[in-house]
Design a protein around this motif. Structure first.
Motif, PDB file in Angstrom:
ATOM      1  N   GLN A  69       0.829  -1.199   0.000  1.00  0.00           N
ATOM      2  CA  GLN A  69       0.000   0.000   0.000  1.00  0.00           C
ATOM      3  C   GLN A  69       0.867   1.254   0.000  1.00  0.00           C
ATOM      4  OE1 GLN A  69      -1.833   1.164   3.634  1.00  0.00           O
ATOM      5  NE2 GLN A  69      -3.604   2.130   2.650  1.00  0.00           N
ATOM      6  N   ALA A  87     -10.126   8.578  -0.662  1.00  0.00           N
ATOM      7  CA  ALA A  87     -10.070   8.687   0.798  1.00  0.00           C
ATOM      8  C   ALA A  87      -9.800  10.139   1.206  1.00  0.00           C
ATOM      9  CB  ALA A  87      -8.990   7.768   1.357  1.00  0.00           C
ATOM     10  N   THR A 269      -6.706  -7.568  -0.032  1.00  0.00           N
ATOM     11  CA  THR A 269      -7.074  -6.867   1.197  1.00  0.00           C
ATOM     12  C   THR A 269      -7.324  -5.383   0.947  1.00  0.00           C
ATOM     13  OG1 THR A 269      -5.758  -8.406   2.520  1.00  0.00           O
ATOM     14  CG2 THR A 269      -6.309  -6.294   3.537  1.00  0.00           C
ATOM     15  N   ILE A 270      -6.451  -4.748   0.178  1.00  0.00           N
ATOM     16  CA  ILE A 270      -6.519  -3.296  -0.003  1.00  0.00           C
ATOM     17  C   ILE A 270      -7.842  -2.861  -0.633  1.00  0.00           C
ATOM     18  CG2 ILE A 270      -5.522  -1.376  -1.309  1.00  0.00           C
ATOM     19  CD1 ILE A 270      -2.796  -2.588  -0.839  1.00  0.00           C
ATOM     20  N   THR A 271      -8.347  -3.636  -1.588  1.00  0.00           N
ATOM     21  CA  THR A 271      -9.601  -3.234  -2.232  1.00  0.00           C
ATOM     22  C   THR A 271     -10.741  -3.170  -1.237  1.00  0.00           C
ATOM     23  OG1 THR A 271      -9.867  -5.557  -2.896  1.00  0.00           O
ATOM     24  CG2 THR A 271      -9.035  -4.028  -4.564  1.00  0.00           C
ATOM     25  N   ASN A 272     -10.648  -3.895  -0.140  1.00  0.00           N
ATOM     26  CA  ASN A 272     -11.717  -3.874   0.858  1.00  0.00           C
ATOM     27  C   ASN A 272     -11.714  -2.591   1.679  1.00  0.00           C
ATOM     28  OD1 ASN A 272     -13.880  -5.681   1.467  1.00  0.00           O
ATOM     29  ND2 ASN A 272     -13.041  -5.974   3.510  1.00  0.00           N
ATOM     30  N   TRP A 273     -10.620  -1.837   1.610  1.00  0.00           N
ATOM     31  CA  TRP A 273     -10.531  -0.595   2.374  1.00  0.00           C
ATOM     32  C   TRP A 273     -11.215   0.580   1.662  1.00  0.00           C
ATOM     33  CZ3 TRP A 273      -4.578  -1.321   3.372  1.00  0.00           C
ATOM     34  CH2 TRP A 273      -4.399  -2.414   4.238  1.00  0.00           C
ATOM     35  N   GLU A 275     -10.254   2.832  -0.779  1.00  0.00           N
ATOM     36  CA  GLU A 275      -9.513   4.094  -0.786  1.00  0.00           C
ATOM     37  C   GLU A 275      -9.287   4.660  -2.190  1.00  0.00           C
ATOM     38  OE1 GLU A 275      -6.981   2.772   3.186  1.00  0.00           O
ATOM     39  OE2 GLU A 275      -6.110   2.570   1.172  1.00  0.00           O
ATOM     40  N   GLN A 327     -15.669   9.724   0.580  1.00  0.00           N
ATOM     41  CA  GLN A 327     -15.334   8.334   0.277  1.00  0.00           C
ATOM     42  C   GLN A 327     -16.568   7.496  -0.014  1.00  0.00           C
ATOM     43  OE1 GLN A 327     -12.510   6.843   3.045  1.00  0.00           O
ATOM     44  NE2 GLN A 327     -12.181   4.910   1.991  1.00  0.00           N
ATOM     45  N   ASN A 331     -17.106   6.344  -3.856  1.00  0.00           N
ATOM     46  CA  ASN A 331     -16.942   4.905  -4.055  1.00  0.00           C
ATOM     47  C   ASN A 331     -18.184   4.271  -4.675  1.00  0.00           C
ATOM     48  OD1 ASN A 331     -14.386   5.046  -3.037  1.00  0.00           O
ATOM     49  ND2 ASN A 331     -14.823   3.959  -1.133  1.00  0.00           N
ATOM     50  N   ASP A 336     -14.767   0.115  -8.765  1.00  0.00           N
ATOM     51  CA  ASP A 336     -13.698  -0.556  -8.032  1.00  0.00           C
ATOM     52  C   ASP A 336     -12.938  -1.456  -9.008  1.00  0.00           C
ATOM     53  OD1 ASP A 336     -12.103  -1.440  -5.959  1.00  0.00           O
ATOM     54  OD2 ASP A 336     -13.751  -2.240  -4.751  1.00  0.00           O
TER      55      ASP A 336
END
Length: 539
Positions: A69, A87, A269-273, A275, A327, A331, A336
């Motif tokens: 990240q 974000a 994991t990052i896509t779940n945040w 941002e 955000q 989003n 995404d």
């Protein structure tokens, strides 16, 4: 040494540990100094596997994707305009180098990847393991070219010398050392064609020497093209050498690192945040070309899925001011990443796709660029360009038919303007008028723009390489950011580099201050974000 974690999962008796430390002298101690003399070759293989994953800023086990990240998602991915930030408190999309992030990116490499790479290379050399050493050399070149492409001068030849002050090398010296390193590795690989090494632990090719040879030559081709505008004679010689020795020709031989349940792709994991979302430039190019990769690369917007919006796929402008960053709303209204990069709970793969390093498509586009210069690349620029598109379209993740590929290659569509009904002040016209169909009667620069634009699409989501090539070639033509908070880098300019990190001034001050005075930097503006790297020399 202050060893606070055993990142390789080895036993204490094996002695192969390294840990995070605040003391630079400890960090810079050669890893092989603390090795047992009788290290088991299976453990050596584990070290090599670990080095491969950490080279890509992956973290084996459950430590999370924080390094990835900090290094790629928050810098290269948005500077390449694959994605745009959504974000609220993230400022890097407005050309701000957030110090803690870049410091983390630097430390992740030098504390986690570099020591293991250094150990494997030196241990295999000292213990007469030539094939394993050749693999390690290729991996080292791959790893360090990515780091110097961020900062320019970096610690390279002096890494692991055990001193409290460790000098930086110029980017020119580093690049010019890469080619002899690859020469040494390629000579061993060619002499052992058909052989194997690290079979149980090589996460890229399962130890296949022939495939590592193609990887090494393809890496040489990438690096040769990188120096085209600053050292054209060197670039041609190295590119033609790569073709002569044999590069990647098929998708089956593309270089990528395996992912598993214990080493998931960081995007998993990052896509779940939540941002970032698809950029406006991606929307412009993919929609304009009616590109079948759209639905693979990106997901339909939540607003479209809920029936509230006509925008099935939508990109957001880069560089939104904080006041415009919402955000939740952004989003929902913008796309995404595609489902293959999402986590399993959102319909994605159990651990994400393989981690791409160099693809067959990229190699064909590199060859097309070389052919455009009149170099011996084994084909014409047009034929190699079209083969690059074919390789991209027929990858497993796309799976297009040959008929679909031929129809796409013939398209005269051009990139589309991007509009926002609720924010017309964000509207932008198409940045380019180039079609997919190769402009056989076009000028050389237009043809180059076509080649690089299609390469930008093909190597997605490798923002690291895409940002580098955007700086080198100035393509694809990018959209200006809505705003820039960096007085050195206006909103309509591509971010040229990252400045040296704070931790180096705390732990390696003499060396980093000397690096600031290298003519490679001072002749172009000094240690600033606006200073172009050595290879960034296109007229």
């Amino acid at each position: 040494m202050k060893l606070i974690k055993n990142i390789l999962g080895f036993s204490l008796a094996a002695g192969l540990f390294f840990g995070c430390t605040e003391n630079f002298e400890e960090l810079n101690t050669r890893p092989d100094v603390i090795l047992a003399d009788n290290l088991d070759l299976g453990l050596l293989g584990q070290a090599f596997a670990n080095a491969q994953w950490r080279t890509m800023y992956g973290v084996p086990g459950t430590a999370g994707p924080g390094g990835f990240q900090l290094a790629q998602s928050l810098f290269a991915d948005i500077y390449s305009q694959y994605f745009a930030n959504t974000a609220t408190n993230f400022d890097s999309d407005r050309h701000t180098q957030v110090g803690g992030w870049s410091n983390g990116a630097w430390n992740t490499f030098y504390q986690q990847a570099a020591p293991v790479i250094d150990f494997v290379e030196k241990f295999t050399a000292a213990n007469n393991l030539p094939l394993e050493n050749a693999f390690a050399k290729v991996l080292k070149v791959y790893a360090y070219h990515r780091i110097t492409d961020y900062w320019g001068p970096i610690i390279y030849s002096n890494f692991g010398n055990g001193e409290t002050t460790v000098a930086y090398d110029t980017q020119e010296a580093i690049y010019k050392s890469f080619f002899p390193e690859l020469d040494a590795a390629v000579a061993v690989l060619k002499a052992n064609a058909g052989g194997t090494a690290f079979v149980a632990h090589d996460q890229i090719y399962g130890g296949n020497v022939n495939q590592w040879l193609q990887f090494a030559n393809s890496l040489r081709l990438r690096l040769a093209m990188r120096v085209k505008y600053v050292e054209p004679a060197l670039a041609r010689a190295e590119a033609e050498k790569a073709i002569s020795d044999g590069v990647i020709l098929t998708n089956d031989n593309s270089a990528s690192v395996q992912t598993t349940t214990n080493s998931r792709h960081p995007y998993w994991t990052i896509t779940n945040w939540g941002e970032f979302r698809m950029s406006a430039l991606m929307e412009s190019v993919l929609k304009g070309y009616d590109d079948p990769r759209m639905g693979v690369y990106f997901s339909p917007t939540q607003d479209f899925v809920s029936g509230d919006s006509p925008n099935q796929y939508k990109g957001v402008r880069n560089g939104l001011p904080r006041a415009d960053l919402d955000q939740g709303a952004l989003n929902r209204a913008h796309s995404d990443m595609g489902i293959r990069w999402l986590n399993a709970g959102r319909g994605g793969l159990p651990f994400g796709p393989r981690f791409r390093m160099i693809s067959a498509a990229e190699v064909f586009f590199l060859r097309a660029e070389g052919a455009l210069e009149g170099w011996n690349m084994g084909g014409t620029a047009k034929d190699l360009y079209e083969k690059g598109i074919e390789m991209s379209m027929t990858e497993e993740r796309i799976g297009a038919s040959i008929e679909d590929v031929q129809a796409y290659i013939a398209r005269t569509n051009t990139p589309a303007p991007v509009t926002y009904a609720a924010r017309p002040d964000w509207n932008v016209p198409a940045s380019s008028d180039i079609p997919v169909a190769f402009l056989t009667a076009g000028d050389k620069e237009k043809q180059l723009e076509q080649i690089i634009t299609q390469k930008w699409l093909a190597i997605y989501p490798d923002g690291w390489e895409a940002w580098t090539e955007l700086r080198r070639t100035k393509y694809p033509k990018h959209f200006p950011r809505v705003a820039s908070d960096n007085v050195d880098v206006p909103r309509d300019r591509v971010m040229p580099r990252l400045i040296f990190v704070e931790g180096e001034y705390n732990n390696n001050r003499t060396a980093v201050e000397a690096a600031e005075q290298l003519s490679e930097l001072t002749s172009r503006g000094g240690n600033r974000n606006s200073t172009k790297l050595w290879w960034d020399a296109k007229p």
